[in-house]
Motif scaffolding. Structure first.
Motif, mmCIF file in Angstrom:
data_model
loop_
_atom_site.group_PDB
_atom_site.id
_atom_site.type_symbol
_atom_site.label_atom_id
_atom_site.label_comp_id
_atom_site.label_asym_id
_atom_site.label_seq_id
_atom_site.Cartn_x
_atom_site.Cartn_y
_atom_site.Cartn_z
ATOM 1 N N LEU A 251 -34.658 25.081 77.374
ATOM 2 C CA LEU A 251 -35.699 24.598 76.470
ATOM 3 C C LEU A 251 -36.251 23.280 76.991
ATOM 4 C CD1 LEU A 251 -34.099 25.211 72.940
ATOM 5 C CD2 LEU A 251 -35.676 26.688 74.199
ATOM 6 N N GLY A 252 -37.503 23.012 76.651
ATOM 7 C CA GLY A 252 -38.123 21.754 77.046
ATOM 8 C C GLY A 252 -38.905 21.161 75.886
ATOM 9 N N ARG A 253 -39.319 19.919 76.046
ATOM 10 C CA ARG A 253 -40.150 19.277 75.034
ATOM 11 C C ARG A 253 -41.159 18.360 75.719
ATOM 12 N NH1 ARG A 253 -39.346 16.553 71.045
ATOM 13 N NH2 ARG A 253 -40.140 14.482 71.494
ATOM 14 N N GLN A 254 -42.339 18.292 75.127
ATOM 15 C CA GLN A 254 -43.372 17.388 75.607
ATOM 16 C C GLN A 254 -43.288 16.061 74.853
ATOM 17 O OE1 GLN A 254 -47.254 19.215 75.680
ATOM 18 N NE2 GLN A 254 -46.458 21.165 76.465
ATOM 19 N N ARG A 255 -43.773 15.021 75.469
ATOM 20 C CA ARG A 255 -43.662 13.682 74.908
ATOM 21 C C ARG A 255 -44.390 13.575 73.562
ATOM 22 N NH1 ARG A 255 -42.133 9.233 77.651
ATOM 23 N NH2 ARG A 255 -42.442 10.344 79.625
ATOM 24 N N ARG A 256 -45.505 14.314 73.408
ATOM 25 C CA ARG A 256 -46.311 14.187 72.199
ATOM 26 C C ARG A 256 -45.751 14.981 71.019
ATOM 27 N NH1 ARG A 256 -49.697 18.780 71.896
ATOM 28 N NH2 ARG A 256 -49.669 20.054 73.785
ATOM 29 N N TRP A 257 -44.717 15.781 71.224
ATOM 30 C CA TRP A 257 -44.151 16.583 70.142
ATOM 31 C C TRP A 257 -43.309 15.721 69.201
ATOM 32 C CZ3 TRP A 257 -42.100 21.510 73.129
ATOM 33 C CH2 TRP A 257 -43.205 22.234 73.585
ATOM 34 N N PRO A 258 -43.105 16.205 67.964
ATOM 35 C CA PRO A 258 -42.234 15.471 67.032
ATOM 36 C C PRO A 258 -40.814 15.348 67.586
ATOM 37 C CG PRO A 258 -43.490 17.165 65.877
ATOM 38 C CD PRO A 258 -43.699 17.406 67.336
ATOM 39 N N GLU A 259 -40.119 14.362 67.105
ATOM 40 C CA GLU A 259 -38.750 14.128 67.567
ATOM 41 C C GLU A 259 -37.880 15.362 67.364
ATOM 42 O OE1 GLU A 259 -35.065 10.962 66.823
ATOM 43 O OE2 GLU A 259 -36.957 10.779 65.713
ATOM 44 N N ALA A 260 -37.095 15.685 68.387
ATOM 45 C CA ALA A 260 -36.119 16.783 68.355
ATOM 46 C C ALA A 260 -36.770 18.171 68.360
ATOM 47 C CB ALA A 260 -35.178 16.658 67.164
ATOM 48 N N PHE A 261 -38.078 18.257 68.611
ATOM 49 C CA PHE A 261 -38.753 19.563 68.656
ATOM 50 C C PHE A 261 -38.704 20.092 70.092
ATOM 51 C CE2 PHE A 261 -41.905 22.811 68.624
ATOM 52 C CZ PHE A 261 -42.062 23.217 67.308
ATOM 53 N N TYR A 262 -38.166 21.298 70.250
ATOM 54 C CA TYR A 262 -38.046 21.935 71.557
ATOM 55 C C TYR A 262 -38.641 23.342 71.503
ATOM 56 C CZ TYR A 262 -34.852 18.326 73.262
ATOM 57 O OH TYR A 262 -34.290 17.141 73.668
ATOM 58 N N SER A 263 -39.020 23.834 72.664
ATOM 59 C CA SER A 263 -39.546 25.191 72.734
ATOM 60 C C SER A 263 -39.271 25.763 74.117
ATOM 61 C CB SER A 263 -41.055 25.201 72.444
ATOM 62 O OG SER A 263 -41.533 26.542 72.371
ATOM 63 N N THR A 264 -39.654 27.028 74.290
ATOM 64 C CA THR A 264 -39.556 27.663 75.595
ATOM 65 C C THR A 264 -40.660 27.127 76.502
ATOM 66 O OG1 THR A 264 -40.939 29.470 74.792
ATOM 67 C CG2 THR A 264 -38.557 29.766 74.623
ATOM 68 N N GLY A 352 -43.918 23.671 61.628
ATOM 69 C CA GLY A 352 -44.782 23.541 62.786
ATOM 70 C C GLY A 352 -44.823 22.129 63.338
ATOM 71 N N LEU A 353 -45.593 21.961 64.438
ATOM 72 C CA LEU A 353 -45.675 20.680 65.123
ATOM 73 C C LEU A 353 -46.275 19.574 64.262
ATOM 74 C CD1 LEU A 353 -46.881 21.846 68.648
ATOM 75 C CD2 LEU A 353 -44.708 20.729 68.135
ATOM 76 N N ASP A 354 -47.119 19.960 63.304
ATOM 77 C CA ASP A 354 -47.811 18.962 62.496
ATOM 78 C C ASP A 354 -47.032 18.571 61.250
ATOM 79 O OD1 ASP A 354 -48.334 21.671 61.644
ATOM 80 O OD2 ASP A 354 -49.659 20.794 60.132
ATOM 81 N N GLU A 355 -45.853 19.161 61.055
ATOM 82 C CA GLU A 355 -45.079 18.921 59.842
ATOM 83 C C GLU A 355 -43.812 18.135 60.155
ATOM 84 O OE1 GLU A 355 -45.872 22.748 57.093
ATOM 85 O OE2 GLU A 355 -44.950 23.208 59.013
ATOM 86 N N GLY A 356 -43.244 17.525 59.131
ATOM 87 C CA GLY A 356 -42.017 16.767 59.285
ATOM 88 C C GLY A 356 -40.804 17.663 59.421
ATOM 89 N N PRO A 357 -39.614 17.073 59.602
ATOM 90 C CA PRO A 357 -38.389 17.864 59.734
ATOM 91 C C PRO A 357 -38.166 18.745 58.510
ATOM 92 C CG PRO A 357 -38.006 15.573 60.312
ATOM 93 C CD PRO A 357 -39.361 15.633 59.697
ATOM 94 N N ASP A 365 -29.072 18.347 65.281
ATOM 95 C CA ASP A 365 -29.881 19.564 65.236
ATOM 96 C C ASP A 365 -31.099 19.404 66.145
ATOM 97 O OD1 ASP A 365 -28.147 20.557 63.387
ATOM 98 O OD2 ASP A 365 -29.522 20.414 61.672
ATOM 99 N N ILE A 366 -31.695 20.515 66.508
ATOM 100 C CA ILE A 366 -33.002 20.483 67.155
ATOM 101 C C ILE A 366 -33.950 21.358 66.352
ATOM 102 C CG2 ILE A 366 -32.079 20.060 69.465
ATOM 103 C CD1 ILE A 366 -32.619 23.007 70.110
ATOM 104 N N ARG A 367 -35.233 21.060 66.459
ATOM 105 C CA ARG A 367 -36.255 21.849 65.776
ATOM 106 C C ARG A 367 -36.825 22.873 66.746
ATOM 107 N NH1 ARG A 367 -40.543 18.001 63.046
ATOM 108 N NH2 ARG A 367 -41.363 20.068 62.520
ATOM 109 N N LEU A 368 -37.028 24.100 66.255
ATOM 110 C CA LEU A 368 -37.564 25.185 67.068
ATOM 111 C C LEU A 368 -38.860 25.698 66.437
ATOM 112 C CD1 LEU A 368 -34.244 27.122 67.778
ATOM 113 C CD2 LEU A 368 -35.464 25.561 69.328
ATOM 114 N N PRO A 369 -39.716 26.369 67.198
ATOM 115 C CA PRO A 369 -40.980 26.879 66.653
ATOM 116 C C PRO A 369 -40.736 27.848 65.493
ATOM 117 C CG PRO A 369 -41.007 26.947 69.045
ATOM 118 C CD PRO A 369 -39.604 26.613 68.640
ATOM 119 N N PRO A 370 -41.677 27.922 64.546
ATOM 120 C CA PRO A 370 -41.546 28.846 63.416
ATOM 121 C C PRO A 370 -41.717 30.294 63.858
ATOM 122 C CG PRO A 370 -43.692 27.788 63.376
ATOM 123 C CD PRO A 370 -42.916 27.119 64.467
ATOM 124 N N SER A 371 -41.431 31.212 62.967
ATOM 125 C CA SER A 371 -41.425 32.639 63.309
ATOM 126 C C SER A 371 -42.792 33.173 63.677
ATOM 127 C CB SER A 371 -40.846 33.454 62.151
ATOM 128 O OG SER A 371 -41.648 33.318 60.990
#
Length: 392
Positions: A251-264, A352-357, A365-371
């Motif tokens: 998994l990776g994360r971009q700098r502009r993403w919310p904290e602890a948000f990861y994706s493929t 989603g990316l625009d919402e809080g934890p 924990d880490i945050r993952l993309p919604p379904s």
């Protein structure tokens, strides 16, 4: 052989032709968000102005504003206007054959709103529409600009940040948004710079040879079959990469993403590149990980503006699993995560990316993309041992 489709909504719809040979071998088909449309596009009828004229008065119309936000009744449902609501706006552009429409092009006249025929919902015959052997509820989409029908209890919703539409409406919106956006980007001919005309019910554009009866400059696009501009789709690979022992996923994360948000990981396919090659190249460029076998899992239209996300599962090569972020600066962080841990994270609420934890989120924990995101479905697949590497 029975072909009954079963849709399971929530964690991703599943299309299951239970007794089909392909389903028995490969399992049910995954239908991701923005796909699974109820519409039969009947694309061969888009140039039939008699069909379109007959459908117009009985149609329902999706309305999109300048930023391609649809008019909606709620977060879950789009608003569809009747012909009487939009008649003064669009008239009947199909009252003459297409060749006459092109020949009558006049640049001094106002440019009409782009009108797009979406298709027929054959399960809904309430309108009574029937043309030869084709029947159902016709649907169109209109780029209305800043025009507002002023319908009570509706609003223009930013769907990119709010993926809550019911499946059928989401798929119809994807079709409409992609094609209307493409029309807006191709109002001028790429060869001569002259204005183009929307034809084929909004799915092609042509460079007219005359303007108000006067011949225009010669244009190479009018030679042979090149006098047509077709919509584009940008193939994009998105991949869940498992390690060589099959128990971890990258998994990776971009700098502009919310904290602890990861994706493929993901990236565009380049010209003359296979899907498998794109997965290997993008993974190595972004993370330094070297990938061997790649299998396509499912796909997802992504109408922002015109991507087709091709979801894959890839297997890292032994000795090629070291992470190095020095090639391409796209990722801020990347790491291998135990698939059992990912399964636990997938079971928790996602935002989603625009919402809080989400509720219940805690340190570690880490945050993952919604379904609604194909990345979620790929992680769900590896957590359910799609790749066969888990000892379960």
């Amino acid at each position: 052989m029975s072909y009954n489709a079963t849709y399971h909504v929530g964690t991703g719809a599943v299309l299951d032709y239970a007794s089909g040979y392909m389903s028995q071998k490969f399992g049910p088909e995954v239908i991701n968000y923005f796909s699974g449309s109820p519409i039969n596009r009947v694309s061969f009828l888009r140039g039939n102005t008699a069909f379109l004229s007959a459908a117009l008065p009985l149609s329902k119309f999706m309305l999109l504003n300048n930023t391609w936000d649809p008019l909606s009744n709620s977060a879950e449902n789009l608003y569809f206007a009747n012909y009487s609501t939009v008649e003064k706006l669009i008239g009947n552009p199909y009252s003459v054959p297409e060749d006459e429409l092109i020949a009558a092009y006049n640049s001094t006249l106002p440019v009409p709103p782009t009108l797009l025929f979406l298709g027929l919902d054959e399960s809904d015959n309430s309108s009574g529409f029937k043309y030869t052997s084709y029947s159902g509820q016709p649907y169109f989409a209109i780029a209305v600009g800043d025009w507002d029908p002023k319908v009570e209890n509706t609003e223009w919703r930013r769907t990119r940040l709010d993926l809550k539409l019911v499946r059928g409406h989401a798929a119809m919106l994807a079709q409409a948004r992609t094609l209307l956006d493409w029309n807006s980007r191709n109002v001028f001919c790429s060869m001569c710079g002259g204005r183009t005309v929307s034809v084929n019910a909004g799915t092609k554009r042509v460079c007219p040879g005359t303007d108000n009866g006067k011949a225009l400059i010669e244009c190479k696009s009018r030679v042979g079959v090149h006098n047509i501009a077709f919509p584009r789709t940008d193939p994009t690979v998105i991949m869940a990469i498992v390690n060589s022992t099959g128990d971890k996923v990258l998994l990776g994360r971009q700098r502009r993403w919310p904290e602890a948000f990861y994706s493929t990981l993901a990236g565009f396919c380049e010209p003359a590149e296979s899907i498998e090659e794109a997965v290997r190249r993008e993974t190595w460029e972004e993370s330094g990980v070297k990938v061997g076998r790649v299998v396509v899992h499912s796909s997802q239209p992504w109408p922002y503006p015109a991507s087709l996300m091709i979801g894959c599962i890839g297997e890292a090569l032994p000795g090629g699993e070291d992470i190095h972020l020095g090639h391409d600066p796209e990722l801020h962080m990347a790491d291998w995560y135990d698939i059992k841990f990912i399964r636990e994270m997938l079971a928790k609420p996602a935002r989603g990316l625009d919402e809080g934890p989400p509720e219940g989120f805690k340190e570690g924990d880490i945050r993952l993309p919604p379904s609604t995101a194909i990345a979620h479905q790929l992680l769900l697949a590896v957590s359910n041992n799609f790749h066969g590497g888990l000892k379960i």
